[in-house]
Scaffold this motif. Structure first.
Motif, PDB file in Angstrom:
ATOM      1  N   UNK A   1      44.265  52.389  50.129  1.00 38.13           N
ATOM      2  CA  UNK A   1      44.401  52.350  48.671  1.00 38.13           C
ATOM      3  C   UNK A   1      45.547  53.256  48.212  1.00 38.13           C
ATOM      4  N   UNK A   2      46.499  52.666  47.482  1.00 37.83           N
ATOM      5  CA  UNK A   2      47.604  53.443  46.926  1.00 37.83           C
ATOM      6  C   UNK A   2      48.820  53.564  47.828  1.00 37.83           C
ATOM      7  N   UNK A   3      48.826  52.893  48.981  1.00 40.89           N
ATOM      8  CA  UNK A   3      49.965  52.968  49.899  1.00 40.89           C
ATOM      9  C   UNK A   3      50.941  51.834  49.596  1.00 40.89           C
ATOM     10  N   UNK A   4      52.235  52.158  49.557  1.00 36.60           N
ATOM     11  CA  UNK A   4      53.278  51.167  49.295  1.00 36.60           C
ATOM     12  C   UNK A   4      54.295  51.162  50.424  1.00 36.60           C
ATOM     13  N   UNK A   5      54.971  50.032  50.578  1.00 40.87           N
ATOM     14  CA  UNK A   5      56.008  49.936  51.603  1.00 40.87           C
ATOM     15  C   UNK A   5      57.366  50.393  51.082  1.00 40.87           C
ATOM     16  N   UNK A   6      57.629  50.216  49.786  1.00 42.09           N
ATOM     17  CA  UNK A   6      58.935  50.558  49.211  1.00 42.09           C
ATOM     18  C   UNK A   6      58.846  51.495  48.002  1.00 42.09           C
ATOM     19  N   UNK A   7      57.807  51.365  47.213  1.00 44.03           N
ATOM     20  CA  UNK A   7      57.683  52.185  46.010  1.00 44.03           C
ATOM     21  C   UNK A   7      57.469  53.655  46.370  1.00 44.03           C
ATOM     22  N   UNK A   8      58.018  54.511  45.564  1.00 46.84           N
ATOM     23  CA  UNK A   8      57.908  55.950  45.795  1.00 46.84           C
ATOM     24  C   UNK A   8      56.566  56.491  45.306  1.00 46.84           C
ATOM     25  N   UNK A   9      56.126  57.568  45.930  1.00 49.17           N
ATOM     26  CA  UNK A   9      54.909  58.255  45.516  1.00 49.17           C
ATOM     27  C   UNK A   9      55.044  58.635  44.041  1.00 49.17           C
ATOM     28  N   UNK A  10      53.970  58.381  43.278  1.00 53.23           N
ATOM     29  CA  UNK A  10      53.959  58.707  41.861  1.00 53.23           C
ATOM     30  C   UNK A  10      54.359  57.559  40.945  1.00 53.23           C
TER      31      UNK A  10
END
Length: 158
Positions: free
Chosen positions: A119-128
């Motif tokens: 949950x909340x993990x992305x491949x390209x989007x930055x944290x936050x």
């Protein structure tokens, strides 16, 4: 698919055998033994075929949505994230002509990774990076990057 064809073939053979068995058994009118014996054999073959059909175990499988890791294995450049157990991906052809309205913030990206998605993990989007729901559909989420809205679509069953 093969199992359905095999079962269909068995049912067809059983039907044909039953028809021939009844014709030979009851329509023979010949008590000299030749046809009546064949009729009983045909009837027994029909019963055997029906028994084999009844014993077939039919297995139903449900497809499940692809995981983030599976999608990244097919396309290493995929822009996706996992939210509440569902994988959302952007740059899906049919969404380019859609106009959606950003609704309320549902959360933010927790981390960027290419393995071990949760949950909340992305491949390209930055944290936050903020994630928003849309008013028009429940199977889409949006993010705003550099003044542009990116539509992310939920992956349904594969």
């Amino acid at each position: 698919m093969k199992k359905i064809l095999v079962i269909g073939l068995i049912v067809a053979v059983a039907g044909y055998t039953a028809l021939m068995g009844f014709i030979l058994l009851f329509g023979a009118g010949d008590d000299e033994g030749g046809r009546v014996g064949i009729g009983w054999i045909s009837l027994l073959m029909m019963i055997l075929a029906i028994f084999l059909c009844a014993c077939q175990s039919v297995q139903y499988s449900q497809s499940k949505p692809p995981s983030a890791e599976e999608l990244l294995a097919m396309d290493q450049q995929a822009d996706l994230f996992q939210w509440e157990g569902t994988v959302y991906e952007t740059n899906v052809d049919w969404t380019t002509s859609l106009h959606v309205t950003k609704h309320q913030q549902v959360g933010v990206i927790q981390k960027t990774a290419v393995k071990n998605f949760e949950h909340g993990t992305a491949s390209r989007l930055q944290k936050g990076t903020a994630i928003y729901s849309v008013k028009e559909r429940e199977d889409m989420l949006v993010v705003e990057l550099h003044g542009k809205t990116k539509i992310y679509t939920a992956h349904a069953e594969g």
